[in-house]
Design an enzyme around this catalytic site. Sequence first.
Site, PDB file in Angstrom:
ATOM      1  N   GLY A   6       0.821  -1.206   0.000  1.00 54.02           N
ATOM      2  CA  GLY A   6       0.000   0.000   0.000  1.00 54.02           C
ATOM      3  C   GLY A   6       0.855   1.255   0.000  1.00 54.02           C
ATOM      4  O   GLY A   6       1.883   1.315   0.666  1.00 54.02           O
ATOM      5  N   ASP A  21       4.946  -4.981   6.083  1.00 54.20           N
ATOM      6  CA  ASP A  21       5.381  -6.313   6.494  1.00 54.20           C
ATOM      7  C   ASP A  21       5.645  -7.229   5.305  1.00 54.20           C
ATOM      8  O   ASP A  21       6.677  -7.899   5.236  1.00 54.20           O
ATOM      9  CB  ASP A  21       4.315  -6.936   7.406  1.00 54.20           C
ATOM     10  CG  ASP A  21       4.710  -8.319   7.908  1.00 54.20           C
ATOM     11  OD1 ASP A  21       5.476  -8.387   8.887  1.00 54.20           O
ATOM     12  OD2 ASP A  21       4.275  -9.323   7.310  1.00 54.20           O
ATOM     13  N   GLY A  22       4.721  -7.280   4.340  1.00 57.81           N
ATOM     14  CA  GLY A  22       4.908  -8.137   3.175  1.00 57.81           C
ATOM     15  C   GLY A  22       6.117  -7.744   2.350  1.00 57.81           C
ATOM     16  O   GLY A  22       6.847  -8.596   1.833  1.00 57.81           O
ATOM     17  N   GLU A  38     -11.206  -0.542  11.280  1.00 53.19           N
ATOM     18  CA  GLU A  38     -11.890  -1.472  10.383  1.00 53.19           C
ATOM     19  C   GLU A  38     -11.669  -2.934  10.759  1.00 53.19           C
ATOM     20  O   GLU A  38     -12.468  -3.798  10.394  1.00 53.19           O
ATOM     21  CB  GLU A  38     -11.429  -1.245   8.946  1.00 53.19           C
ATOM     22  CG  GLU A  38      -9.939  -1.529   8.740  1.00 53.19           C
ATOM     23  CD  GLU A  38      -9.474  -1.264   7.310  1.00 53.19           C
ATOM     24  OE1 GLU A  38     -10.326  -1.014   6.437  1.00 53.19           O
ATOM     25  OE2 GLU A  38      -8.256  -1.313   7.086  1.00 53.19           O
ATOM     26  N   GLY A  86     -11.022  14.125  20.138  1.00 56.19           N
ATOM     27  CA  GLY A  86     -11.999  14.187  21.214  1.00 56.19           C
ATOM     28  C   GLY A  86     -13.146  13.213  21.076  1.00 56.19           C
ATOM     29  O   GLY A  86     -14.268  13.481  21.532  1.00 56.19           O
ATOM     30  N   ASP A  88       2.306  -0.103  12.001  1.00 57.82           N
ATOM     31  CA  ASP A  88       2.275  -1.450  12.582  1.00 57.82           C
ATOM     32  C   ASP A  88       3.568  -2.236  12.353  1.00 57.82           C
ATOM     33  O   ASP A  88       3.571  -3.464  12.434  1.00 57.82           O
ATOM     34  CB  ASP A  88       1.099  -2.241  12.024  1.00 57.82           C
ATOM     35  CG  ASP A  88       1.162  -2.400  10.505  1.00 57.82           C
ATOM     36  OD1 ASP A  88       2.007  -1.743   9.862  1.00 57.82           O
ATOM     37  OD2 ASP A  88       0.362  -3.184   9.958  1.00 57.82           O
ATOM     38  N   ARG A 111      -6.540  -2.890  10.009  1.00 56.68           N
ATOM     39  CA  ARG A 111      -7.098  -4.237  10.166  1.00 56.68           C
ATOM     40  C   ARG A 111      -6.568  -4.923  11.420  1.00 56.68           C
ATOM     41  O   ARG A 111      -7.298  -5.595  12.135  1.00 56.68           O
ATOM     42  CB  ARG A 111      -6.774  -5.086   8.936  1.00 56.68           C
ATOM     43  CG  ARG A 111      -7.620  -4.770   7.721  1.00 56.68           C
ATOM     44  CD  ARG A 111      -7.517  -5.865   6.675  1.00 56.68           C
ATOM     45  NE  ARG A 111      -8.386  -5.605   5.545  1.00 56.68           N
ATOM     46  CZ  ARG A 111      -8.026  -4.923   4.469  1.00 56.68           C
ATOM     47  NH1 ARG A 111      -6.788  -4.433   4.396  1.00 56.68           N
ATOM     48  NH2 ARG A 111      -8.865  -4.732   3.487  1.00 56.68           N
ATOM     49  N   ARG A 142       1.060  -5.370  -5.608  1.00 54.42           N
ATOM     50  CA  ARG A 142       1.218  -6.571  -4.778  1.00 54.42           C
ATOM     51  C   ARG A 142       1.473  -7.746  -5.707  1.00 54.42           C
ATOM     52  O   ARG A 142       0.928  -7.805  -6.811  1.00 54.42           O
ATOM     53  CB  ARG A 142      -0.022  -6.800  -3.915  1.00 54.42           C
ATOM     54  CG  ARG A 142      -0.373  -5.589  -3.034  1.00 54.42           C
ATOM     55  CD  ARG A 142      -1.555  -5.882  -2.140  1.00 54.42           C
ATOM     56  NE  ARG A 142      -2.067  -4.683  -1.493  1.00 54.42           N
ATOM     57  CZ  ARG A 142      -1.567  -4.132  -0.395  1.00 54.42           C
ATOM     58  NH1 ARG A 142      -0.506  -4.677   0.183  1.00 54.42           N
ATOM     59  NH2 ARG A 142      -2.105  -3.045   0.125  1.00 54.42           N
ATOM     60  N   VAL A 198      17.065   8.372  -0.930  1.00 53.79           N
ATOM     61  CA  VAL A 198      17.908   7.247  -1.364  1.00 53.79           C
ATOM     62  C   VAL A 198      18.689   7.631  -2.610  1.00 53.79           C
ATOM     63  O   VAL A 198      19.916   7.417  -2.698  1.00 53.79           O
ATOM     64  CB  VAL A 198      17.046   5.994  -1.626  1.00 53.79           C
ATOM     65  CG1 VAL A 198      17.876   4.905  -2.315  1.00 53.79           C
ATOM     66  CG2 VAL A 198      16.460   5.452  -0.319  1.00 53.79           C
ATOM     67  N   THR A 250       4.126   2.557   5.580  1.00 55.91           N
ATOM     68  CA  THR A 250       2.735   2.142   5.761  1.00 55.91           C
ATOM     69  C   THR A 250       2.055   3.125   6.701  1.00 55.91           C
ATOM     70  O   THR A 250       2.646   3.545   7.701  1.00 55.91           O
ATOM     71  CB  THR A 250       2.625   0.726   6.341  1.00 55.91           C
ATOM     72  OG1 THR A 250       1.265   0.483   6.748  1.00 55.91           O
ATOM     73  CG2 THR A 250       3.526   0.529   7.550  1.00 55.91           C
ATOM     74  N   ASP A 298      -0.335   2.459   8.666  1.00 55.21           N
ATOM     75  CA  ASP A 298      -0.898   1.777   9.837  1.00 55.21           C
ATOM     76  C   ASP A 298      -0.026   1.853  11.086  1.00 55.21           C
ATOM     77  O   ASP A 298      -0.484   1.535  12.179  1.00 55.21           O
ATOM     78  CB  ASP A 298      -1.157   0.303   9.510  1.00 55.21           C
ATOM     79  CG  ASP A 298      -2.307   0.124   8.531  1.00 55.21           C
ATOM     80  OD1 ASP A 298      -3.185   1.007   8.482  1.00 55.21           O
ATOM     81  OD2 ASP A 298      -2.323  -0.886   7.806  1.00 55.21           O
TER      82      ASP A 298
END
Length: 319
Positions: free
Chosen positions: A11, A103-104, A222, A185, A129, A171, A72, A23, A125, A127
């Site tokens: 993503g 992660d992927g 979600e 709030g 995460d 997710r 992907r 880079v 990402t 997220d």
Amino acid sequence: MKTIGVLTSGGDSPGMNAAVRAVVRKAIYHNLNVYGIYQGYAGLMAGNIKKLELGSVGDIIHRGGTVLYTARSEEFKTLEGQQKGIEQLKKHGIEGLVVIGGDGSYRGAQKLTEHGFPCIGLPGTIDNDIAGTDYTIGFNTALHTVIDAIDKIRDTATSHERTFIIEVMGRHAGDIALWAGLAGGAETIIIPEIGFKLEDVVGRIKSGQKRGKKHTIIVLAEGVSSGVDFAKLIERETQLETRVSVLGHIQRGGTPTAFDRVLSSRLGGRAVELLMDGKAGRAVGMEKNQIVDYSFDEVFSMPHKIDESMYRLSQELSI
């Protein structure tokens, strides 16, 4: 090492372009050749690879998305797919690769490293995460997008005296919902790491009503439930008119914040340094404002954790 490559995968997230720019320019500063790999691992296998110059990354630091595009690829998860990718890297004389993604993407980079091809990962990402870093590229920008939406939706919720469910991305990780809910709030924040008890959510709504509150904002990750399904539960238990806003992919787009631009630049520069130092299989991150790096194995072994103290604070402040 004389030649490196860079790709974005999975993503998209705001700040990826700033990382690509860092880079490329860091590498050229140190007299390295740089190749951009388009469409992620799928593009790598297909040989969609072009040499990049200083001008190739001009005026992209402020742009969302990724100029290298992303995709992907199930095929790249196979040994045959990975070998196709390595053949293309060798064909272009690329000796090391910077992979920007989640992660992927990291797992693909780990496989290439195991096959003897050095890779460095950057956490791209929204997220937030990925372990081994306090913040991922794009999280801060996505957070601002969600907060802006919450502020606007609250105006309508107040005017019409309604309950609003705002469904945000996440997710498996509730960072966006937690941070945005606290900053916006929200009366209730629901995240996958903690879940919810319907009676507690209803109790908060009714408690607010008793003190004269006429609207409620609930921020829902979600990964817990769809906003529509959750709204039905709330209406059933409270008989209150409930509306749903699913923010969706708007959270991924937009001009990256200054924080994400600086984070991306610092991580991208460090990735090139690691390759120049002969390092491989490392994931770069930022902890306590210091740039750090861990092996992919270390990152995969460290579970993502939510800041439960922030969650408790959100409950205390939304009484």
